[in-house]
Design a protein around this motif. Structure first.
Motif, PDB file in Angstrom:
ATOM      1  N   GLN A 145      36.642  42.010  36.941  1.00  0.00           N
ATOM      2  CA  GLN A 145      37.159  43.303  37.378  1.00  0.00           C
ATOM      3  C   GLN A 145      36.089  44.390  37.292  1.00  0.00           C
ATOM      4  OE1 GLN A 145      41.152  44.225  35.797  1.00  0.00           O
ATOM      5  NE2 GLN A 145      40.235  46.119  35.074  1.00  0.00           N
ATOM      6  N   ILE A 146      36.045  45.251  38.300  1.00  0.00           N
ATOM      7  CA  ILE A 146      35.152  46.421  38.255  1.00  0.00           C
ATOM      8  C   ILE A 146      35.978  47.607  37.748  1.00  0.00           C
ATOM      9  CG2 ILE A 146      33.805  48.083  39.645  1.00  0.00           C
ATOM     10  CD1 ILE A 146      32.429  45.443  39.728  1.00  0.00           C
ATOM     11  N   GLY A 147      35.446  48.314  36.762  1.00  0.00           N
ATOM     12  CA  GLY A 147      36.157  49.483  36.206  1.00  0.00           C
ATOM     13  C   GLY A 147      37.554  49.087  35.769  1.00  0.00           C
ATOM     14  N   ASP A 148      38.565  49.851  36.234  1.00  0.00           N
ATOM     15  CA  ASP A 148      39.939  49.502  35.844  1.00  0.00           C
ATOM     16  C   ASP A 148      40.618  48.611  36.883  1.00  0.00           C
ATOM     17  OD1 ASP A 148      40.450  51.193  37.922  1.00  0.00           O
ATOM     18  OD2 ASP A 148      41.538  52.708  36.769  1.00  0.00           O
ATOM     19  N   GLY A 149      39.807  48.074  37.808  1.00  0.00           N
ATOM     20  CA  GLY A 149      40.349  47.120  38.782  1.00  0.00           C
ATOM     21  C   GLY A 149      41.060  47.780  39.948  1.00  0.00           C
ATOM     22  N   ARG A 162      28.844  46.443  35.017  1.00  0.00           N
ATOM     23  CA  ARG A 162      29.238  47.542  34.120  1.00  0.00           C
ATOM     24  C   ARG A 162      29.551  48.836  34.875  1.00  0.00           C
ATOM     25  NH1 ARG A 162      24.577  45.579  31.299  1.00  0.00           N
ATOM     26  NH2 ARG A 162      23.395  47.400  32.001  1.00  0.00           N
ATOM     27  N   ALA A 163      29.450  48.790  36.221  1.00  0.00           N
ATOM     28  CA  ALA A 163      29.697  50.014  37.006  1.00  0.00           C
ATOM     29  C   ALA A 163      31.152  50.446  36.849  1.00  0.00           C
ATOM     30  CB  ALA A 163      29.386  49.755  38.470  1.00  0.00           C
ATOM     31  N   ASP A 164      31.377  51.758  36.912  1.00  0.00           N
ATOM     32  CA  ASP A 164      32.750  52.266  36.868  1.00  0.00           C
ATOM     33  C   ASP A 164      33.445  52.033  38.201  1.00  0.00           C
ATOM     34  OD1 ASP A 164      32.637  53.437  34.211  1.00  0.00           O
ATOM     35  OD2 ASP A 164      31.135  54.775  35.102  1.00  0.00           O
TER      36      ASP A 164
END
Ligand code: PMP
Length: 279
Positions: free
Chosen positions: A257-261, A234-236
Motif C-alpha cells: 500500500q502507498i500512504g493510506d491506500g 515510503r512515499a505519502d
C-alpha cells in the motif's frame, strides 16, 4: 468522416491506409512518434508535441521537408475532417521505404503518417479509486528521451503489469525509478512533490511539464530529483501523468500500500488543477 489517416500527403479512411512492407518503421522500428489529444475539440499543447517530435527526429537523424507549422496545419485539418467530439492523434515518422539494409538509405523520402481516431477517455471511476503499479527492470536502450517506435520493452512491461493485476509498470534502472511504460511518475514526500529528472532515462512528458508548472503556480514544492525504489515505497502519495492517464493516483506498488491506500490530497489538488486547465 470516421477514423481517418494521412499518409505522405494523402487522406483516407484509417482502415484502408497503408505503407510499404519495406518501410523501415516496419522493418526496424526506425522512426519516432507522438500521441496527442483534444479537449473540447482543441488540440492540447500541439506546439510542444511538434517540438518534441522534431527533437526525437534530430536524435535519430531523420529530416523531413515539412515545417513545424505545416505539421500543425495537417493535425488541425485532420481533427476537423474526422469530426469526432474528442480525437486521439498519432503522428509517426519513419526513415522511409527502402531495401533492407542497416545503413541509412540515400535519397529516400521519410514516411509521414498521422491517424485521427475517436478518443475514449479512461473511466472517471479509476481516477477516484487509483491504480496499482509494479516495478520492472528497465531493459530499454539509453535514449529514452527519444519517443521511438521501438516499444517492445514497454509492451512487455505493460503486459506483465496487466497480468499481475496492475495498471502500469514502472521502470527501475540502477535502483532508481524513472517512468512508466507509457506515463511519467510523481511521488509526494510530506509537502514535496518530486518527479525523476529529464535526461536519457525518461521521456519528457508534455503532461509532466504541465503538472510541474501548475504545481509551481499553486505554490507547491515541485522538484525534479532521482527517487529510489526503496524511497518510493515510503512515499505519502504517488501518481502518474500522461496524455492518456492525465493525473492518475497510484495506491499500490508491488502489492504494498502507498500512504493510506487511497488517493491523496496533493494528488487530488493537482488532478483538479489539471482538469481546470483542460475544461
Ligand atoms: N513516458 C512514456 C514512456 C510514454 O510513452 C508517455 C506517453 N506518451 C509518457 C511518458 C507521457 O508523456 P505525455 O505526457 O507527453 O503523454
Amino acid at each position: 468522416m470516421p477514423n481517418i489517416a494521412y499518409v505522405n500527403g494523402r487522406w483516407g479512411h484509417l482502415a484502408s491506409a497503408s505503407v510499404s512492407v519495406e518501410d523501415r518503421g516496419f522493418q526496424f522500428g526506425d522512426g519516432v512518434y507522438e500521441l496527442i489529444r483534444t479537449y473540447h475539440g482543441t488540440v492540447f499543447h500541439l506546439q510542444e508535441h511538434i517540438k518534441r517530435l522534431y527533437e526525437s527526429l534530430k536524435q535519430i537523424e531523420i529530416s523531413i521537408k515539412e515545417t513545424p507549422l505545416r505539421l500543425e496545419q495537417i493535425v488541425q485539418s485532420g481533427v476537423k475532417k474526422s469530426g469526432h467530439s474528442e480525437t486521439k492523434i498519432y503522428i509517426q515518422v519513419t526513415r522511409g521505404a527502402a531495401p533492407r539494409l542497416h545503413s541509412f538509405p540515400k535519397g529516400v523520402r521519410p514516411t509521414l503518417v498521422m491517424t485521427f481516431r475517436k478518443l475514449d477517455p479512461l473511466s472517471p471511476k479509476i481516477f477516484n479509486k487509483g491504480v496499482a503499479i509494479i516495478s520492472v527492470e528497465d531493459i530499454r536502450w539509453g535514449l529514452c528521451n527519444v519517443k521511438s517506435l521501438n516499444l517492445l520493452p514497454n509492451l512487455l512491461a505493460r503486459e506483465h503489469a496487466l497480468r499481475s493485476g496492475a495498471f502500469e509498470a514502472i521502470f527501475v534502472r540502477d535502483r532508481f525509478v524513472w517512468e512508466g511504460a507509457g506515463s511519467n511518475l510523481f511521488a509526494v514526500f510530506g509537502k514535496k512533490v518530486v518527479t525523476p529528472p529529464v535526461g536519457h532515462y525518461l521521456l519528457s512528458g508534455i503532461t509532466r511539464e504541465v503538472v510541474l508548472a501548475l504545481g509551481k503556480k499553486m505554490g507547491l514544492k515541485m522538484s525534479e530529483a532521482k527517487i529510489s525504489l526503496a524511497a518510493l515505497y515510503r512515499a505519502d502519495e504517488v501518481f502518474l501523468t500522461g496524455t492518456t492517464v492525465e493525473v492518475l493516483p497510484v495506491i499500490r506498488l508491488n502489492e504494498k500500500q502507498i500512504g493510506d491506500g487511497r488517493s491523496g490530497t496533493m494528488t487530488a489538488r493537482l488532478y483538479e488543477a489539471f482538469q481546470n486547465e483542460v475544461s
